[in-house]
Design a protein around this motif. Sequence first.
Motif, PDB file in Angstrom:
ATOM      1  N   GLU A 260      -9.665  16.313  10.574  1.00 63.43           N
ATOM      2  CA  GLU A 260      -8.366  16.792  10.086  1.00 63.43           C
ATOM      3  C   GLU A 260      -7.291  15.729  10.279  1.00 63.43           C
ATOM      4  N   LEU A 261      -7.313  15.080  11.455  1.00 63.72           N
ATOM      5  CA  LEU A 261      -6.309  14.048  11.731  1.00 63.72           C
ATOM      6  C   LEU A 261      -6.470  12.874  10.774  1.00 63.72           C
ATOM      7  N   GLU A 262      -7.745  12.506  10.514  1.00 63.19           N
ATOM      8  CA  GLU A 262      -7.996  11.390   9.587  1.00 63.19           C
ATOM      9  C   GLU A 262      -7.452  11.705   8.197  1.00 63.19           C
ATOM     10  N   SER A 263      -7.777  12.893   7.719  1.00 60.11           N
ATOM     11  CA  SER A 263      -7.340  13.200   6.353  1.00 60.11           C
ATOM     12  C   SER A 263      -5.827  13.404   6.317  1.00 60.11           C
ATOM     13  N   HIS A 264      -5.261  13.816   7.450  1.00 63.70           N
ATOM     14  CA  HIS A 264      -3.801  13.945   7.534  1.00 63.70           C
ATOM     15  C   HIS A 264      -3.149  12.567   7.335  1.00 63.70           C
ATOM     16  N   VAL A 265      -3.697  11.572   8.025  1.00 62.41           N
ATOM     17  CA  VAL A 265      -3.168  10.209   7.897  1.00 62.41           C
ATOM     18  C   VAL A 265      -3.303   9.726   6.457  1.00 62.41           C
ATOM     19  N   GLU A 266      -4.472   9.993   5.852  1.00 58.21           N
ATOM     20  CA  GLU A 266      -4.685   9.550   4.469  1.00 58.21           C
ATOM     21  C   GLU A 266      -3.689  10.178   3.515  1.00 58.21           C
ATOM     22  N   LEU A 267      -3.498  11.487   3.685  1.00 56.21           N
ATOM     23  CA  LEU A 267      -2.572  12.198   2.797  1.00 56.21           C
ATOM     24  C   LEU A 267      -1.144  11.668   2.951  1.00 56.21           C
ATOM     25  N   LEU A 268      -0.760  11.450   4.214  1.00 59.48           N
ATOM     26  CA  LEU A 268       0.586  10.927   4.471  1.00 59.48           C
ATOM     27  C   LEU A 268       0.757   9.550   3.847  1.00 59.48           C
ATOM     28  N   ALA A 269      -0.270   8.699   4.065  1.00 60.29           N
ATOM     29  CA  ALA A 269      -0.209   7.336   3.528  1.00 60.29           C
ATOM     30  C   ALA A 269      -0.109   7.371   2.010  1.00 60.29           C
ATOM     31  N   ALA A 270      -0.912   8.252   1.401  1.00 59.95           N
ATOM     32  CA  ALA A 270      -0.883   8.369  -0.063  1.00 59.95           C
ATOM     33  C   ALA A 270       0.512   8.775  -0.532  1.00 59.95           C
ATOM     34  N   ARG A 271       1.138   9.654   0.242  1.00 60.30           N
ATOM     35  CA  ARG A 271       2.482  10.102  -0.112  1.00 60.30           C
ATOM     36  C   ARG A 271       3.470   8.936  -0.035  1.00 60.30           C
ATOM     37  N   TYR A 272       3.341   8.152   1.009  1.00 65.68           N
ATOM     38  CA  TYR A 272       4.247   7.002   1.159  1.00 65.68           C
ATOM     39  C   TYR A 272       4.019   5.982   0.053  1.00 65.68           C
TER      40      TYR A 272
ATOM     41  N   SER B 233       2.957   6.627  -2.946  1.00 68.24           N
ATOM     42  CA  SER B 233       3.498   7.146  -4.204  1.00 68.24           C
ATOM     43  C   SER B 233       5.025   7.075  -4.215  1.00 68.24           C
ATOM     44  N   SER B 234       5.638   6.951  -3.023  1.00 67.93           N
ATOM     45  CA  SER B 234       7.096   6.782  -3.004  1.00 67.93           C
ATOM     46  C   SER B 234       7.458   5.293  -2.928  1.00 67.93           C
ATOM     47  N   GLY B 235       6.467   4.438  -3.185  1.00 69.12           N
ATOM     48  CA  GLY B 235       6.764   3.030  -3.391  1.00 69.12           C
ATOM     49  C   GLY B 235       6.468   2.093  -2.243  1.00 69.12           C
ATOM     50  N   MET B 236       5.741   2.562  -1.221  1.00 66.17           N
ATOM     51  CA  MET B 236       5.437   1.685  -0.094  1.00 66.17           C
ATOM     52  C   MET B 236       4.171   0.884  -0.386  1.00 66.17           C
ATOM     53  N   ALA B 237       4.055  -0.258   0.259  1.00 70.76           N
ATOM     54  CA  ALA B 237       2.815  -1.023   0.173  1.00 70.76           C
ATOM     55  C   ALA B 237       1.748  -0.294   0.986  1.00 70.76           C
ATOM     56  N   PRO B 238       0.481  -0.328   0.524  1.00 66.18           N
ATOM     57  CA  PRO B 238      -0.580   0.446   1.186  1.00 66.18           C
ATOM     58  C   PRO B 238      -0.662   0.224   2.702  1.00 66.18           C
ATOM     59  N   ASP B 239      -0.638  -1.035   3.153  1.00 68.75           N
ATOM     60  CA  ASP B 239      -0.748  -1.317   4.595  1.00 68.75           C
ATOM     61  C   ASP B 239       0.406  -0.716   5.355  1.00 68.75           C
ATOM     62  N   GLU B 240       1.575  -0.920   4.815  1.00 70.14           N
ATOM     63  CA  GLU B 240       2.796  -0.412   5.424  1.00 70.14           C
ATOM     64  C   GLU B 240       2.748   1.117   5.486  1.00 70.14           C
ATOM     65  N   ALA B 241       2.272   1.718   4.409  1.00 71.89           N
ATOM     66  CA  ALA B 241       2.193   3.178   4.321  1.00 71.89           C
ATOM     67  C   ALA B 241       1.269   3.731   5.400  1.00 71.89           C
ATOM     68  N   ARG B 242       0.165   3.017   5.589  1.00 70.49           N
ATOM     69  CA  ARG B 242      -0.799   3.451   6.586  1.00 70.49           C
ATOM     70  C   ARG B 242      -0.197   3.410   7.987  1.00 70.49           C
ATOM     71  N   LEU B 243       0.508   2.341   8.248  1.00 71.73           N
ATOM     72  CA  LEU B 243       1.170   2.204   9.555  1.00 71.73           C
ATOM     73  C   LEU B 243       2.198   3.315   9.763  1.00 71.73           C
ATOM     74  N   ALA B 244       2.981   3.542   8.717  1.00 71.45           N
ATOM     75  CA  ALA B 244       4.014   4.578   8.805  1.00 71.45           C
ATOM     76  C   ALA B 244       3.378   5.941   9.060  1.00 71.45           C
ATOM     77  N   ALA B 245       2.255   6.176   8.365  1.00 67.68           N
ATOM     78  CA  ALA B 245       1.564   7.456   8.540  1.00 67.68           C
ATOM     79  C   ALA B 245       1.070   7.612   9.975  1.00 67.68           C
ATOM     80  N   ARG B 246       0.548   6.526  10.527  1.00 67.42           N
ATOM     81  CA  ARG B 246       0.064   6.561  11.909  1.00 67.42           C
ATOM     82  C   ARG B 246       1.204   6.858  12.883  1.00 67.42           C
TER      83      ARG B 246
ATOM     84  N   TYR C 261      -1.836  19.612   7.381  1.00 65.97           N
ATOM     85  CA  TYR C 261      -0.925  18.719   6.672  1.00 65.97           C
ATOM     86  C   TYR C 261       0.168  19.520   5.965  1.00 65.97           C
ATOM     87  N   GLY C 262      -0.266  20.613   5.321  1.00 65.24           N
ATOM     88  CA  GLY C 262       0.682  21.467   4.620  1.00 65.24           C
ATOM     89  C   GLY C 262       1.724  22.048   5.563  1.00 65.24           C
ATOM     90  N   ILE C 263       1.280  22.440   6.759  1.00 65.52           N
ATOM     91  CA  ILE C 263       2.198  23.001   7.750  1.00 65.52           C
ATOM     92  C   ILE C 263       3.236  21.954   8.160  1.00 65.52           C
TER      93      ILE C 263
END
Lengths: 190, 130
Positions: free
Chosen positions: A30-42, A44-57, B46-48
């Motif tokens: 769950e934590l892994e996919s949470h990070v992925e989803l967050l990174a993907a969101r970042y 899509s809002s214009g961040m570079a992939p590496d940067e997005a991953r760090l931000a998600a972490r 994640y949704g939460i």
Amino acid sequence: VKALSQLRAFVARLRFVPGRRRLLDEVTKELESHVELLAARYVSSGMAPDEARLAARRQIGNTTRVREEVYTMNSIDWLGGLAYDVRYAYRLLTKNPGFSVAAIATLALGIGATTSIFSILYSVLLKPLPYKDPERIYSAEIIVPERREQLPSLPASVQAYLAWRDARSDFSEMAALDRGSAISPAMPRA
Amino acid sequence: LTFQRSFGYFYAMAKGTHSGKIDVLQGTLDLMVLTTLESMGPLHGYGIARRIEQISEATLRLNEGTVYTSLMRLQQRGWISATWGTSENNRKAKYYAITRSGRRQLTAETQHWERIAGVITRLLRTVQQS
């Protein structure tokens, strides 16, 4: 009420103990996919992939801490300790078989002897007689008050038995027995 | 008031070194998760987190990982249930839903929270007046 609800909470926790490894794996996923989803969101809002991953972490925080927390939540401290103790004891015993055999034999003999002596004692002294109303059964003896110092009691003689049997007494029945070998049958009075 | 703090308190309590006076802080994240599940229906972790972020309008700094600790805690109390399902973008995800006893708990917790908030508001007001 507080103690009761704590007990209930404890019992509720027990349900999670057997599956705690699976639950830990699931939280990890769950934590892994949470990070992925967050990174993907970042991204899509214009961040570079590496940067997005760090931000998600950063956003998710210390995942090791979360995993530890979940695992401890689902385990019982003393149960884990007990498992370790058992394993330790087993290792010590196999390491020194001579001592182990001696110790186990001693224990076995001790327990066996105690048990057998107790079972004899129980059947001889403690177990109620296998008759109805065992508390109404008495053993009659002869006591000579003047000689009580030397002879606390004398066994009843045949003559005494016959006399007692024929006399009126408070006993409803009387029987004689010779030290363990023969029992003269109970003679119902008249 | 940050969630980091309440999390720390819970950790201390679980180890049995700390007790009393911290129930309000400890319950904060749990309460938010419960409310979210009550108002949004079944959701994954994640949704939460997204929902809490949206509602708080980014005024809360939440370590989103702690949502999962809260979810585990709530499951243990029987206030939420979890099932594996498939998310909008076809991933496997664990979905959490509030249970009946969870709803009861939410009502009780909400009242508790409002009472405490009321007391503190009144207290602060008297401080300002004097």
